[in-house]
Design a protein around this motif. Structure first.
Motif, PDB file in Angstrom:
ATOM      1  N   HIS A 213      40.499  25.655  35.958  1.00 52.31           N
ATOM      2  CA  HIS A 213      41.166  26.862  36.435  1.00 52.31           C
ATOM      3  C   HIS A 213      42.446  27.133  35.646  1.00 52.31           C
ATOM      4  O   HIS A 213      42.774  28.291  35.370  1.00 52.31           O
ATOM      5  CB  HIS A 213      41.485  26.731  37.926  1.00 52.31           C
ATOM      6  CG  HIS A 213      40.260  26.635  38.786  1.00 52.31           C
ATOM      7  ND1 HIS A 213      39.679  25.430  39.127  1.00 52.31           N
ATOM      8  CD2 HIS A 213      39.506  27.591  39.375  1.00 52.31           C
ATOM      9  CE1 HIS A 213      38.633  25.646  39.886  1.00 52.31           C
ATOM     10  NE2 HIS A 213      38.496  26.945  40.054  1.00 52.31           N
ATOM     11  N   ARG A 216      41.525  28.678  32.335  1.00 49.10           N
ATOM     12  CA  ARG A 216      41.077  30.059  32.529  1.00 49.10           C
ATOM     13  C   ARG A 216      42.257  31.000  32.694  1.00 49.10           C
ATOM     14  O   ARG A 216      42.273  32.104  32.124  1.00 49.10           O
ATOM     15  CB  ARG A 216      40.151  30.115  33.743  1.00 49.10           C
ATOM     16  CG  ARG A 216      38.767  29.546  33.457  1.00 49.10           C
ATOM     17  CD  ARG A 216      38.067  29.028  34.686  1.00 49.10           C
ATOM     18  NE  ARG A 216      37.917  30.036  35.718  1.00 49.10           N
ATOM     19  CZ  ARG A 216      37.380  29.785  36.907  1.00 49.10           C
ATOM     20  NH1 ARG A 216      36.975  28.562  37.201  1.00 49.10           N
ATOM     21  NH2 ARG A 216      37.252  30.741  37.796  1.00 49.10           N
ATOM     22  N   VAL A 282      40.757  33.910  40.530  1.00 46.57           N
ATOM     23  CA  VAL A 282      40.810  32.529  40.046  1.00 46.57           C
ATOM     24  C   VAL A 282      41.572  31.635  41.023  1.00 46.57           C
ATOM     25  O   VAL A 282      41.172  30.495  41.294  1.00 46.57           O
ATOM     26  CB  VAL A 282      41.443  32.467  38.641  1.00 46.57           C
ATOM     27  CG1 VAL A 282      41.631  31.025  38.194  1.00 46.57           C
ATOM     28  CG2 VAL A 282      40.574  33.215  37.638  1.00 46.57           C
ATOM     29  N   GLN A 285      39.365  30.838  43.972  1.00 43.41           N
ATOM     30  CA  GLN A 285      38.381  29.819  43.590  1.00 43.41           C
ATOM     31  C   GLN A 285      39.037  28.440  43.458  1.00 43.41           C
ATOM     32  O   GLN A 285      38.458  27.431  43.855  1.00 43.41           O
ATOM     33  CB  GLN A 285      37.734  30.198  42.264  1.00 43.41           C
ATOM     34  CG  GLN A 285      36.873  31.446  42.318  1.00 43.41           C
ATOM     35  CD  GLN A 285      36.354  31.819  40.948  1.00 43.41           C
ATOM     36  OE1 GLN A 285      36.054  30.964  40.126  1.00 43.41           O
ATOM     37  NE2 GLN A 285      36.247  33.113  40.687  1.00 43.41           N
ATOM     38  N   TRP A 286      40.230  28.426  42.896  1.00 45.16           N
ATOM     39  CA  TRP A 286      40.957  27.160  42.718  1.00 45.16           C
ATOM     40  C   TRP A 286      41.235  26.520  44.072  1.00 45.16           C
ATOM     41  O   TRP A 286      41.019  25.311  44.271  1.00 45.16           O
ATOM     42  CB  TRP A 286      42.250  27.429  41.968  1.00 45.16           C
ATOM     43  CG  TRP A 286      42.859  26.209  41.335  1.00 45.16           C
ATOM     44  CD1 TRP A 286      42.560  24.902  41.598  1.00 45.16           C
ATOM     45  CD2 TRP A 286      43.862  26.190  40.310  1.00 45.16           C
ATOM     46  NE1 TRP A 286      43.315  24.073  40.816  1.00 45.16           N
ATOM     47  CE2 TRP A 286      44.117  24.833  40.019  1.00 45.16           C
ATOM     48  CE3 TRP A 286      44.567  27.174  39.631  1.00 45.16           C
ATOM     49  CZ2 TRP A 286      45.065  24.448  39.071  1.00 45.16           C
ATOM     50  CZ3 TRP A 286      45.498  26.799  38.684  1.00 45.16           C
ATOM     51  CH2 TRP A 286      45.750  25.450  38.403  1.00 45.16           C
TER      52      TRP A 286
END
Length: 326
Positions: A213, A216, A282, A285-286
């Motif tokens: 992450h 990204r 992100v 999701q992290w």
């Protein structure tokens, strides 16, 4: 001369705007020599809907939010290609820049959040043993060397940057805008570039590589400043960067340089929207990944504790058996 040539390309079934843009005119239908964009949008909605229907018919679910995000992505692309925005984008740099920003930075994010590759993998039937079907082809493509290349930041970042600086600061833009086919190719390029850039960053669908992450986010924050600098450079330019828009209709009383500066401001300001959307996706999701990792750690700790307790109880049982033989 440029203006005359442009209208020659837009005669017949192509609609050439004859009045300054207003909201109703921007939202009006935009006829084209071939209805490529409307058909592509309808096909994208139909295929996605068919895949969702296949999942539900066999009893599997699919998040409604994914479907809504995909639909929003298709509709945003249609809004800047199938409406009057497409026509005015051939006359005004500022409107063209709206097209570019939506197709390269907003529509791709919404489409990718719809997880189309995951949906395809789940909905496509598995071919029989020794046979190759659409699902097997898709899996091979995802693990192929070309897929690894096009998903690498060493490919996506230069492509993302070149689609700005290499297009508008070279004669390439005027060349492509000189024909309907070149214009269509450019619009498709905007969308494809955005999809490739944000695909590994968002990490919603399977990809050949799965960066952390943190990496990204690093890719995101490396690319966005180049985008902002481009907008500032166009906005502050004292000369026209492209000549295609140098002669707008005289009755519109439009300054090409002022309109170009407006387009640069649009490019500069628009970068905030996708950055925020991707950052939120992100981070969510992290956080979810951390929760899942913590849950697995807790389950493993519970299993280890149970194993230790069972071993200790077995030890006590052996001691008791030794002290009190039958």
């Amino acid at each position: 001369m440029r203006h005359m040539n442009m209208h020659m390309h837009m005669t017949g079934p192509m609609w050439a705007p004859t009045a300054p843009p207003t909201l109703p005119r921007l939202l009006a239908w935009h006829p084209q020599p071939l209805p490529v964009e409307p058909l592509a949008c309808l096909l994208a909605l139909a295929l996605y809907g068919l895949a969702v229907w296949r999942l539900r018919r066999r009893g599997d679910g699919w998040p409604l939010t994914r479907t809504l995000l995909w639909t929003a992505g298709v509709l945003t692309a249609a809004a800047v290609t199938c409406t009057g925005v497409g026509g005015y984008g051939m006359e005004m740099f500022s409107v063209h820049m709206v097209q570019h920003m939506v197709l390269s930075m907003l529509s791709p994010i919404l489409l990718l959040l719809g997880a189309p590759v995951t949906l395809a993998l789940r909905s496509l039937p598995t071919a029989g043993r020794g046979r190759t079907g659409p699902r097997e082809v898709l899996v091979r493509l995802l693990h192929s060397r070309p897929a690894r290349v096009v998903s690498s930041p060493f490919f996506t970042l230069p492509l993302f940057i070149a689609s700005l600086y290499g297009l508008y600061f070279t004669p390439l833009f005027d060349f492509l805008m000189g024909s309907w086919l070149g214009h269509e190719w450019m619009l498709a390029h905007f969308l494809a570039t955005g999809l490739l850039f944000f695909w590994p960053i968002l990490g919603v669908d399977p990809a050949p590589r799965r960066p952390s992450h943190l990496l990204r986010l690093l890719e995101l924050f490396i690319g966005m400043p180049f985008h902002a600098f481009f907008g500032i450079a166009v906005m502050m330019s004292s000369t026209l960067t492209v000549t295609f828009f140098a002669h707008p209709p005289a009755a519109w009383h439009l300054s090409p340089l002022a309109d170009q500066n407006t387009g640069g401001g649009i490019a500069w300001a628009f970068s905030e929207i996708p950055t925020l959307l991707v950052l939120m996706a992100v981070l969510v999701q992290w956080a979810g990944s951390d929760r899942r990792t913590a849950a697995r750690t807790d389950r493993q700790a519970d299993r280890d504790h149970d194993a230790e307790l069972a071993a200790y109880n077995a030890y006590l049982a052996r001691l008791a058996a030794r002290d009190h033989p039958a």
